[in-house]
Design a protein around this motif. Structure first.
Motif, short mmCIF file in Angstrom:
data_model
loop_
_atom_site.label_atom_id
_atom_site.label_comp_id
_atom_site.label_asym_id
_atom_site.label_seq_id
_atom_site.Cartn_x
_atom_site.Cartn_y
_atom_site.Cartn_z
N ILE A 1 0.62 -1.24 -0.06
CA ILE A 1 0.09 -0.13 0.17
C ILE A 1 0.64 1.36 0.02
O ILE A 1 1.52 1.41 0.83
N ARG B 1 -7.11 1.28 -6.62
CA ARG B 1 -5.80 0.56 -6.20
C ARG B 1 -6.03 0.50 -4.43
O ARG B 1 -6.70 1.57 -3.90
N PRO B 2 -5.51 -0.34 -3.97
CA PRO B 2 -5.56 -0.43 -2.56
C PRO B 2 -5.16 0.71 -1.86
O PRO B 2 -4.33 1.23 -2.13
N GLY C 1 -8.29 -5.40 -1.12
CA GLY C 1 -6.87 -5.27 -0.62
C GLY C 1 -6.51 -4.05 -0.02
O GLY C 1 -5.39 -4.24 0.60
N SER C 2 -7.54 -3.22 0.19
CA SER C 2 -7.09 -2.03 1.09
C SER C 2 -7.18 -2.81 2.64
O SER C 2 -7.61 -3.81 2.95
N ARG D 1 -8.11 -6.40 6.45
CA ARG D 1 -8.26 -6.29 4.97
C ARG D 1 -9.64 -6.44 4.49
O ARG D 1 -10.57 -7.18 5.07
#
Length: 266
Positions: free
Chosen positions: A73, A152-153, A185-186, A264
């Motif tokens: 990240i 994106r995460p 994916g965060s 997550r």
């Protein structure tokens, strides 16, 4: 406007204590005023470990950011970020990767003003003046939309903030709104003060803060865990903050009055 040489944004009443500035005082910072220090002294009188608790929260924040970076990240949204003292998110993240992007969010005018000053010249970090309890307003902020790539995460940080959110604002729903906006994916980091271990002392802290801008609402373990609903907790789960991924070589760690965890979105 200034107080003892300190620049104050117009319209800010420094006679009304603020949690961000009390926290800054507990951390040993300099962006606080007489009213904040008076409340801080009251907190210390009933909770002598107050400075250690503040430091524990800040240390968890640093470890959580470092962990998130190991998971790939590189962009962070820090809710209720307070005043940027040493060890804040952009310092930790950009030390590891100068390309990391950070958005701070706070509704305290002084915290936002100091954040803007310290972030001048940093193209990868900004601050948004907004109330974290209004997720839509935060998430649709032009600065958030410009700085963060929601394909994106993202690392979402909610460290030492939800014990300022009363039950009638439905903290679990607030977290759920942010969770829904995050891409898979965060990672979400959250810490929360509790009265589980020292109910009398923490009741006195609540009393000390009740007439401030930010009264406090401590929650038991089960309610803190419930804030992670819909997310997959990473090991060791929700634990006392010093026990979450302690620094290598640290032994004889004493639990404190802060629960913390990282989870997550799958």
């Amino acid at each position: 406007m200034s107080v003892a040489g300190e620049r104050i944004p117009e319209g800010v009443d420094v006679r009304l204590p603020s949690a961000a500035r009390v926290y800054d005082w507990l951390l040993g910072g300099s962006h606080n005023f007489d009213a904040d220090r008076a409340v801080g002294e009251k907190v210390m009188a009933v909770l002598p470990s107050g400075r250690q608790v503040a430091a524990s929260n800040r240390a968890f924040l640093r470890r959580a950011v470092r962990y998130m970076i190991t998971q790939g990240i590189t962009q962070f949204l820090d809710l209720g970020s307070g005043i940027p003292t040493v060890g804040n998110v952009h310092e930790v993240a950009q030390n590891a990767d100068p390309g990391c992007r950070v958005v701070y969010v706070d509704y305290d005018e002084v915290a936002v003003a100091h954040s803007r000053l310290i972030l001048e010249g940093n193209p990868n970090a900004t601050v948004v003046a907004a109330d974290l309890c209004r997720p839509r307003a935060v998430l649709t902020s032009p600065d958030v939309q410009t700085m963060l790539d929601f394909s994106r995460p993202i690392g979402l940080l909610m460290v030492a903030v939800f014990h300022f959110v009363p039950d009638d604002l439905r903290p679990r729903e607030i977290v759920a709104d942010y969770r829904a906006a995050l891409p898979p994916g965060s990672l979400v980091a959250l810490s929360h003060l509790t009265a589980d271990h020292a109910p009398r002392a923490m009741a006195a802290v609540t009393e000390a803060m009740k007439n401030s801008r930010d009264p406090m609402y401590f929650r038991p373990y089960a309610e803190v865990v419930a804030l992670f609903d819909g997310l997959q907790l990473v090991g060791p789960g929700v634990v006392s903050a010093p026990l979450w991924h302690p620094e290598p070589g640290i032994r004889d760690i004493e639990p404190d009055d802060v629960y913390a965890g990282v989870a997550r979105k799958t």
